[in-house]
Write a protein that holds these residues in place. Structure first.
Motif, PDB file in Angstrom:
ATOM      1  N   ILE A  80       0.859  -1.184   0.000  1.00 26.89           N
ATOM      2  CA  ILE A  80       0.000   0.000   0.000  1.00 26.89           C
ATOM      3  C   ILE A  80       0.899   1.240   0.000  1.00 26.89           C
ATOM      4  O   ILE A  80       2.099   1.159   0.276  1.00 26.89           O
ATOM      5  CB  ILE A  80      -0.956   0.035   1.222  1.00 26.89           C
ATOM      6  CG1 ILE A  80      -0.165  -0.046   2.521  1.00 26.89           C
ATOM      7  CG2 ILE A  80      -1.972  -1.098   1.139  1.00 26.89           C
ATOM      8  CD1 ILE A  80      -1.030   0.029   3.769  1.00 26.89           C
ATOM      9  N   SER A  81       0.316   2.388  -0.309  1.00 24.02           N
ATOM     10  CA  SER A  81       1.108   3.614  -0.350  1.00 24.02           C
ATOM     11  C   SER A  81       1.555   4.006   1.055  1.00 24.02           C
ATOM     12  O   SER A  81       0.971   3.576   2.060  1.00 24.02           O
ATOM     13  CB  SER A  81       0.296   4.754  -0.954  1.00 24.02           C
ATOM     14  OG  SER A  81      -0.727   5.160  -0.054  1.00 24.02           O
ATOM     15  N   ARG A  82       2.574   4.846   1.135  1.00 19.68           N
ATOM     16  CA  ARG A  82       3.065   5.287   2.438  1.00 19.68           C
ATOM     17  C   ARG A  82       2.002   6.089   3.193  1.00 19.68           C
ATOM     18  O   ARG A  82       1.882   5.981   4.408  1.00 19.68           O
ATOM     19  CB  ARG A  82       4.348   6.112   2.260  1.00 19.68           C
ATOM     20  CG  ARG A  82       5.515   5.281   1.710  1.00 19.68           C
ATOM     21  CD  ARG A  82       6.763   6.129   1.538  1.00 19.68           C
ATOM     22  NE  ARG A  82       7.297   6.523   2.834  1.00 19.68           N
ATOM     23  CZ  ARG A  82       8.014   7.617   3.037  1.00 19.68           C
ATOM     24  NH1 ARG A  82       8.250   8.445   2.038  1.00 19.68           N
ATOM     25  NH2 ARG A  82       8.485   7.895   4.235  1.00 19.68           N
ATOM     26  N   GLU A  83       1.225   6.870   2.469  1.00 20.42           N
ATOM     27  CA  GLU A  83       0.167   7.637   3.137  1.00 20.42           C
ATOM     28  C   GLU A  83      -0.916   6.715   3.695  1.00 20.42           C
ATOM     29  O   GLU A  83      -1.428   6.927   4.799  1.00 20.42           O
ATOM     30  CB  GLU A  83      -0.441   8.655   2.161  1.00 20.42           C
ATOM     31  CG  GLU A  83       0.477   9.828   1.831  1.00 20.42           C
ATOM     32  CD  GLU A  83       0.960  10.540   3.086  1.00 20.42           C
ATOM     33  OE1 GLU A  83       0.118  10.858   3.952  1.00 20.42           O
ATOM     34  OE2 GLU A  83       2.179  10.774   3.209  1.00 20.42           O
ATOM     35  N   GLU A  84      -1.265   5.682   2.932  1.00 21.44           N
ATOM     36  CA  GLU A  84      -2.253   4.732   3.423  1.00 21.44           C
ATOM     37  C   GLU A  84      -1.694   3.934   4.598  1.00 21.44           C
ATOM     38  O   GLU A  84      -2.412   3.620   5.555  1.00 21.44           O
ATOM     39  CB  GLU A  84      -2.673   3.780   2.295  1.00 21.44           C
ATOM     40  CG  GLU A  84      -3.838   2.863   2.676  1.00 21.44           C
ATOM     41  CD  GLU A  84      -4.260   1.946   1.538  1.00 21.44           C
ATOM     42  OE1 GLU A  84      -5.125   1.083   1.784  1.00 21.44           O
ATOM     43  OE2 GLU A  84      -3.713   2.082   0.426  1.00 21.44           O
ATOM     44  N   LEU A  85      -0.393   3.624   4.533  1.00 19.77           N
ATOM     45  CA  LEU A  85       0.240   2.883   5.611  1.00 19.77           C
ATOM     46  C   LEU A  85       0.150   3.650   6.937  1.00 19.77           C
ATOM     47  O   LEU A  85      -0.072   3.056   7.995  1.00 19.77           O
ATOM     48  CB  LEU A  85       1.709   2.604   5.258  1.00 19.77           C
ATOM     49  CG  LEU A  85       2.507   1.784   6.276  1.00 19.77           C
ATOM     50  CD1 LEU A  85       1.881   0.411   6.490  1.00 19.77           C
ATOM     51  CD2 LEU A  85       3.957   1.640   5.801  1.00 19.77           C
ATOM     52  N   LYS A  86       0.307   4.962   6.870  1.00 20.62           N
ATOM     53  CA  LYS A  86       0.207   5.775   8.087  1.00 20.62           C
ATOM     54  C   LYS A  86      -1.137   5.576   8.777  1.00 20.62           C
ATOM     55  O   LYS A  86      -1.216   5.529  10.008  1.00 20.62           O
ATOM     56  CB  LYS A  86       0.400   7.259   7.758  1.00 20.62           C
ATOM     57  CG  LYS A  86       1.830   7.641   7.397  1.00 20.62           C
ATOM     58  CD  LYS A  86       1.909   9.133   7.085  1.00 20.62           C
ATOM     59  CE  LYS A  86       3.306   9.535   6.645  1.00 20.62           C
ATOM     60  NZ  LYS A  86       3.381  10.992   6.325  1.00 20.62           N
ATOM     61  N   THR A  87      -2.194   5.448   7.977  1.00 22.66           N
ATOM     62  CA  THR A  87      -3.529   5.280   8.574  1.00 22.66           C
ATOM     63  C   THR A  87      -3.674   3.914   9.240  1.00 22.66           C
ATOM     64  O   THR A  87      -4.499   3.746  10.140  1.00 22.66           O
ATOM     65  CB  THR A  87      -4.637   5.444   7.516  1.00 22.66           C
ATOM     66  OG1 THR A  87      -4.585   4.343   6.590  1.00 22.66           O
ATOM     67  CG2 THR A  87      -4.482   6.752   6.765  1.00 22.66           C
ATOM     68  N   LYS A  88      -2.888   2.932   8.795  1.00 22.14           N
ATOM     69  CA  LYS A  88      -2.952   1.597   9.380  1.00 22.14           C
ATOM     70  C   LYS A  88      -2.330   1.559  10.771  1.00 22.14           C
ATOM     71  O   LYS A  88      -2.624   0.657  11.558  1.00 22.14           O
ATOM     72  CB  LYS A  88      -2.251   0.582   8.477  1.00 22.14           C
ATOM     73  CG  LYS A  88      -2.883   0.412   7.106  1.00 22.14           C
ATOM     74  CD  LYS A  88      -4.285  -0.177   7.202  1.00 22.14           C
ATOM     75  CE  LYS A  88      -4.891  -0.418   5.819  1.00 22.14           C
ATOM     76  NZ  LYS A  88      -6.268  -0.955   5.925  1.00 22.14           N
ATOM     77  N   PHE A  89      -1.419   2.512  11.031  1.00 25.34           N
ATOM     78  CA  PHE A  89      -0.801   2.550  12.348  1.00 25.34           C
ATOM     79  C   PHE A  89      -1.699   3.353  13.293  1.00 25.34           C
ATOM     80  O   PHE A  89      -1.447   4.509  13.619  1.00 25.34           O
ATOM     81  CB  PHE A  89       0.613   3.119  12.270  1.00 25.34           C
ATOM     82  CG  PHE A  89       1.600   2.109  11.744  1.00 25.34           C
ATOM     83  CD1 PHE A  89       2.128   1.139  12.588  1.00 25.34           C
ATOM     84  CD2 PHE A  89       1.950   2.089  10.410  1.00 25.34           C
ATOM     85  CE1 PHE A  89       3.001   0.168  12.104  1.00 25.34           C
ATOM     86  CE2 PHE A  89       2.826   1.138   9.922  1.00 25.34           C
ATOM     87  CZ  PHE A  89       3.349   0.172  10.773  1.00 25.34           C
ATOM     88  N   SER A  90      -2.770   2.682  13.709  1.00 23.76           N
ATOM     89  CA  SER A  90      -3.721   3.244  14.668  1.00 23.76           C
ATOM     90  C   SER A  90      -4.010   2.164  15.703  1.00 23.76           C
ATOM     91  O   SER A  90      -3.641   0.997  15.531  1.00 23.76           O
ATOM     92  CB  SER A  90      -5.010   3.691  13.977  1.00 23.76           C
ATOM     93  OG  SER A  90      -5.647   2.581  13.370  1.00 23.76           O
ATOM     94  N   SER A  91      -4.659   2.527  16.758  1.00 24.61           N
ATOM     95  CA  SER A  91      -4.839   1.616  17.894  1.00 24.61           C
ATOM     96  C   SER A  91      -5.591   0.342  17.539  1.00 24.61           C
ATOM     97  O   SER A  91      -5.419  -0.687  18.198  1.00 24.61           O
ATOM     98  CB  SER A  91      -5.554   2.338  19.035  1.00 24.61           C
ATOM     99  OG  SER A  91      -6.803   2.851  18.599  1.00 24.61           O
ATOM    100  N   ASP A  92      -6.420   0.376  16.490  1.00 26.13           N
ATOM    101  CA  ASP A  92      -7.239  -0.796  16.186  1.00 26.13           C
ATOM    102  C   ASP A  92      -6.772  -1.586  14.969  1.00 26.13           C
ATOM    103  O   ASP A  92      -7.390  -2.591  14.619  1.00 26.13           O
ATOM    104  CB  ASP A  92      -8.705  -0.385  16.004  1.00 26.13           C
ATOM    105  CG  ASP A  92      -8.889   0.655  14.897  1.00 26.13           C
ATOM    106  OD1 ASP A  92      -7.865   1.128  14.367  1.00 26.13           O
ATOM    107  OD2 ASP A  92     -10.047   0.973  14.590  1.00 26.13           O
ATOM    108  N   SER A  93      -5.682  -1.164  14.309  1.00 31.05           N
ATOM    109  CA  SER A  93      -5.300  -1.880  13.084  1.00 31.05           C
ATOM    110  C   SER A  93      -3.793  -2.059  12.890  1.00 31.05           C
ATOM    111  O   SER A  93      -3.364  -2.519  11.836  1.00 31.05           O
ATOM    112  CB  SER A  93      -5.867  -1.151  11.863  1.00 31.05           C
ATOM    113  OG  SER A  93      -5.333   0.163  11.762  1.00 31.05           O
ATOM    114  N   HIS A  94      -2.999  -1.734  13.881  1.00 33.38           N
ATOM    115  CA  HIS A  94      -1.556  -1.706  13.640  1.00 33.38           C
ATOM    116  C   HIS A  94      -0.859  -3.047  13.822  1.00 33.38           C
ATOM    117  O   HIS A  94       0.259  -3.242  13.328  1.00 33.38           O
ATOM    118  CB  HIS A  94      -0.885  -0.700  14.597  1.00 33.38           C
ATOM    119  CG  HIS A  94      -0.731  -1.217  15.994  1.00 33.38           C
ATOM    120  ND1 HIS A  94       0.405  -1.866  16.421  1.00 33.38           N
ATOM    121  CD2 HIS A  94      -1.568  -1.205  17.058  1.00 33.38           C
ATOM    122  CE1 HIS A  94       0.277  -2.209  17.692  1.00 33.38           C
ATOM    123  NE2 HIS A  94      -0.916  -1.827  18.096  1.00 33.38           N
TER     124      HIS A  94
END
Length: 328
Positions: free
Chosen positions: A235-249
């Protein structure tokens, strides 16, 4: 073959290192600790005393009143400035410590700014040096790639491309903050032959790791070693940032850690960042064991606050760059 001046500098460094560890020593004790002759220790200690770097006091050695000189470092002969900056909820946070050779903090300051560029940092450093003219080297920790003392890909956009070396006219080390935190942890908690990796996992930021191998920072050819946010997650780096959250990292954090373990096989995996806690670290260890047999996993350690290790890492880099400067 080194000339006499290089040998003298090297031997003074030995004496300095032993006095940092042992605080006080006679010439005979220094000879035993360094392997240098008593005569050499006598010459160098006298020279360092005349320059103000060491101080001596007389100590009785027997009941008949004989005395010997006991030497220690003059704590205020040379000072070290350790400066870091970061971004917290859009605010620029600048923290600095003025430290002695024994790692004692003379002054610490934490400042918050809306904007922080190179000229502002230079002014802060200049003001500190006016107050503490004995500063002999500076270590700067940055949330960026620090390539050849130039700040690149920085979390604080206005510092992009900055470098302070020429303007400051004294030894300066600009280093990625992760490298310094890992180095500080190694200096405080590890033995000489250990390999330790630090992993930082924060919400909505690309993760980073740093590895210390037997006391050496692994920077890579152009300083990107450990930037696991560049791994091909699909996935793109910007999309990857959204994955690093409390419920999906968890999935992406575990893959990042596994890649480091396979490549470097550290003894310890130090984990920090606002996405993690003790429970999360246990989950990560279990998830990593799905890819790597548990017997080959490193020891997982959770550290809630890395600041004391960050300061220690900056101090040791300031000390090292000062010693490197003496040999040029």
């Amino acid at each position: 073959m080194r000339d006499n001046s290089e040998v003298r500098k090297h031997n003074k460094k030995k004496i300095r290192q032993e006095l940092r560890k042992n605080i006080r020593a006679s010439k005979q004790q220094m000879s035993n600790m360094t392997g240098l002759s008593v005569a050499t220790c006598n010459t160098l200690l006298n020279e360092m005393e005349s320059e103000g770097e060491v101080i001596s006091e007389k100590s009785l050695t027997s009941k008949v009143g004989r005395s010997t000189s006991i030497y220690s470092l003059n704590e205020h002969y040379g000072l070290y400035l350790c400066l870091e900056f970061s971004i917290v909820k859009t605010k620029r946070v600048l923290t600095w410590n003025v430290m002695t050779i024994y790692e004692h903090v003379l002054e610490r300051s934490v400042e918050t700014h809306d904007f922080l560029d190179e000229s502002m940092l230079l002014k802060v450093i200049t003001d500190i040096r006016i107050k503490y003219p004995r500063i002999c080297s500076i270590s700067i920790g940055t949330p960026s790639i620090a390539e050849h003392n130039i700040i690149k890909y920085c979390d604080i956009p206005e510092l992009e491309g900055s470098s302070f070396v020429k303007e400051l006219s004294l030894p300066v080390a600009i280093e990625n903050d992760m490298h310094l935190k890992a180095y500080g942890y190694f200096k405080a908690e590890c033995v000489e032959n250990e390999i330790v990796t630090l992993g930082l996992f924060s919400e909505h930021l690309l993760p980073g790791t740093s590895t210390i191998v037997k006391g050496h920072i692994i920077r890579g050819a152009n300083q990107i070693a450990g930037l696991v946010g560049f791994l091909p997650f699909g996935i793109s780096r910007e999309e990857l940032k959204t994955k690093f959250s409390s419920d999906s990292h968890l999935e992406f954090t575990a893959k990042s850690i596994v890649s480091i373990i396979v490549a470097l096989n550290p003894h310890k995996m130090i984990l920090c960042g606002d996405l993690l806690n003790l429970r999360e670290v246990e989950l990560l260890k279990t998830t990593c064991a799905n890819s790597i047999p548990e017997e080959y996993l490193p020891t997982f350690v959770y550290v809630e606050d890395m600041e004391k290790y960050y300061v220690r890492g900056m101090f040791h880099r300031a000390l090292e760059v000062s010693e490197e400067y003496e040999h040029h």
